[in-house]
Design a protein around this motif. Structure first.
Motif, mmCIF file in Angstrom:
data_model
loop_
_atom_site.group_PDB
_atom_site.id
_atom_site.type_symbol
_atom_site.label_atom_id
_atom_site.label_comp_id
_atom_site.label_asym_id
_atom_site.label_seq_id
_atom_site.Cartn_x
_atom_site.Cartn_y
_atom_site.Cartn_z
ATOM 1 N N THR A 195 -8.311 12.198 -15.578
ATOM 2 C CA THR A 195 -6.872 12.399 -15.382
ATOM 3 C C THR A 195 -6.425 13.646 -16.136
ATOM 4 O OG1 THR A 195 -6.563 10.000 -15.304
ATOM 5 C CG2 THR A 195 -4.576 11.343 -15.577
ATOM 6 N N ALA A 220 -2.720 13.232 -2.447
ATOM 7 C CA ALA A 220 -3.775 12.218 -2.637
ATOM 8 C C ALA A 220 -4.819 12.349 -1.525
ATOM 9 C CB ALA A 220 -3.163 10.816 -2.661
ATOM 10 N N HIS A 237 0.314 2.955 -12.956
ATOM 11 C CA HIS A 237 -0.421 2.802 -11.693
ATOM 12 C C HIS A 237 0.491 2.983 -10.497
ATOM 13 C CE1 HIS A 237 -4.402 0.918 -13.138
ATOM 14 N NE2 HIS A 237 -4.535 2.185 -12.859
ATOM 15 N N HIS A 238 1.265 4.042 -10.552
ATOM 16 C CA HIS A 238 2.188 4.390 -9.470
ATOM 17 C C HIS A 238 1.417 4.598 -8.163
ATOM 18 C CE1 HIS A 238 5.452 6.483 -7.459
ATOM 19 N NE2 HIS A 238 4.661 7.512 -7.235
ATOM 20 N N GLU A 239 1.967 4.053 -7.095
ATOM 21 C CA GLU A 239 1.384 4.234 -5.753
ATOM 22 C C GLU A 239 1.932 5.538 -5.164
ATOM 23 O OE1 GLU A 239 -0.838 2.596 -2.478
ATOM 24 O OE2 GLU A 239 -0.512 1.631 -4.424
ATOM 25 N N ILE A 242 -4.753 8.769 -7.288
ATOM 26 C CA ILE A 242 -3.449 8.582 -7.934
ATOM 27 C C ILE A 242 -2.804 9.943 -8.211
ATOM 28 C CG2 ILE A 242 -2.229 7.651 -9.952
ATOM 29 C CD1 ILE A 242 -4.415 5.512 -10.156
ATOM 30 N N CYS A 261 1.116 11.349 -9.166
ATOM 31 C CA CYS A 261 2.467 10.908 -9.517
ATOM 32 C C CYS A 261 3.299 12.099 -9.953
ATOM 33 C CB CYS A 261 2.450 9.920 -10.679
ATOM 34 S SG CYS A 261 1.076 8.783 -10.727
#
Ligand SMILES: [Mn+2]
Length: 356
Positions: free
Chosen positions: A227, A167, A197-199, A186, A188
């Motif tokens: 994306t 990131a 909406h994974h951190e 983002i 993942c």
């Protein structure tokens, strides 16, 4: 002042029965004046009247160049800034920006009891929905930059690099290539990709992971947002199947876009592909969001949207399938509605990619 934009806003005020509005969203003020300021807690507001007059109330801490057709009323920290504004507003309905702090509105009501505040941001928000030629050119340039960054980012994926590390690298690439900034990218891997909406965290790549890269940044004030999902080293038959379903949904959404089509129908065109394939319950969010000076702005492309596609509207098409505890896939492009159809702003490939 940006004259045509101001005229659109005044036209919208007329439809709303408003003769005066206070604009305080810094992005909306930029849209109308070209002045870009982040005022923090200080008063920063643009009063627009239906005679075309525009007065900006601004703190001396934030210098601004002179703008044709704009009067600037300066204050500093020791001044009673709201009293200055109170002198300029008229009695009667006053459109208020949805983001104007209550502390300003309440003081203004005390100092000028004759006003009747109503929500007024739609006058500018609706104007901002339909991008003009200058804005569309900036949106194209921003997405071109994002296409280039995506290409480089995918080549940087390797064992040992955490989601958070990737990131950070995306943010660096964005800025290196000319983005204004690049907050909170983002990334993942695997089970992280099963959350829309994974951190990004400390997870590292494992063979068989799906990798969601959702990358976005403002470039000359206008946002890109794209994306792609790729697979690390191997792809299972189910991953391949789900990928192709999401890709077909993305294309169905894109193919549904043309002037006059309700945005909820565009959402449905994409959603139907996923539902028909039996994965409807795993597509857990709206198809897309408007984008421009803000990364999420009207119009909403969802089942609840009452917007109708019009030339100049710009929004994302981003279907996804998220299998809880397993992995997920999302594919997102930005599109602009044209006079007779659509222009897709992203050209980065959507072919299934396995990274080694
Ligand atoms: Mn998006």
């Amino acid at each position: 002042m940006k004259k045509q934009r101001l005229e659109k806003v005044i036209g919208n005020m007329g439809k709303m029965g408003l003769r005066q509005i206070i604009v305080s969203d810094p992005l909306s003020i930029f849209y109308l004046t070209g002045i870009s300021i982040e005022p923090g807690e200080r008063l920063y507001s643009l009063l627009i009247k239906d005679d075309g007059s525009a007065v900006l109330f601004n703190n001396r801490l934030f210098p601004a160049d002179e703008v044709d057709g704009l009067k600037i009323v300066w204050h500093d920290d020791k001044d009673d800034a709201i009293s200055g504004l109170a002198e300029y507003v008229s009695d009667g309905s006053l459109g208020i920006d949805k983001k104007w702090p209550a502390k300003f509105l309440i003081q203004l009501q005390e100092k000028h009891p004759g006003i009747k505040p109503v929500l007024g941001s739609a006058a500018v928000d609706n104007a901002r929905k339909n991008k003009d030629a200058e804005e569309i050119e900036l949106m194209r340039a921003a997405s071109r930059l994002n296409d280039t960054v995506m290409d480089e980012v995918i080549s940087l994926l390797e064992a040992g690099k955490s989601e958070r590390k990737m990131a950070g690298m995306i943010s660096e690439l964005h800025v290196e290539k000319g983005a204004d900034s690049s907050p909170g990218q983002i990334v993942c891997y695997g089970v992280g990709a099963s959350e829309p909406h994974h951190e990004p965290g400390n997870a590292t790549l494992k063979e068989g992971d799906s990798v969601i890269l959702d990358i976005f940044a403002p470039v000359n004030h206008y946002w890109c947002d794209m994306t792609r999902t790729v697979f690390y080293k191997t792809v299972s038959p189910e991953q391949k199947k789900v990928y192709e379903i999401v890709k077909a949904a993305n294309l169905a959404g894109i193919n549904a876009v043309k002037p006059g089509v309700p945005l909820k129908d565009i959402d449905y065109a994409a959603r139907k592909v996923i539902e028909d394939a039996g994965y409807g319950q795993y597509f857990t969010h709206r198809l897309g969001h408007g984008i421009g000076l803000d990364v999420h702005e009207p119009p909403d492309c969802s089942a609840a949207s009452d917007a109708i596609a019009e030339p100049g509207m710009c929004f994302s098409i981003e279907p996804g399938i998220y299998l809880p505890g397993k992995w997920g896939v999302r594919i997102e492009d930005l599109v602009v509605v044209t006079e007779d159809g659509i222009e897709v702003l992203n050209s980065f490939t959507k072919d299934l990619q396995i990274i080694y």
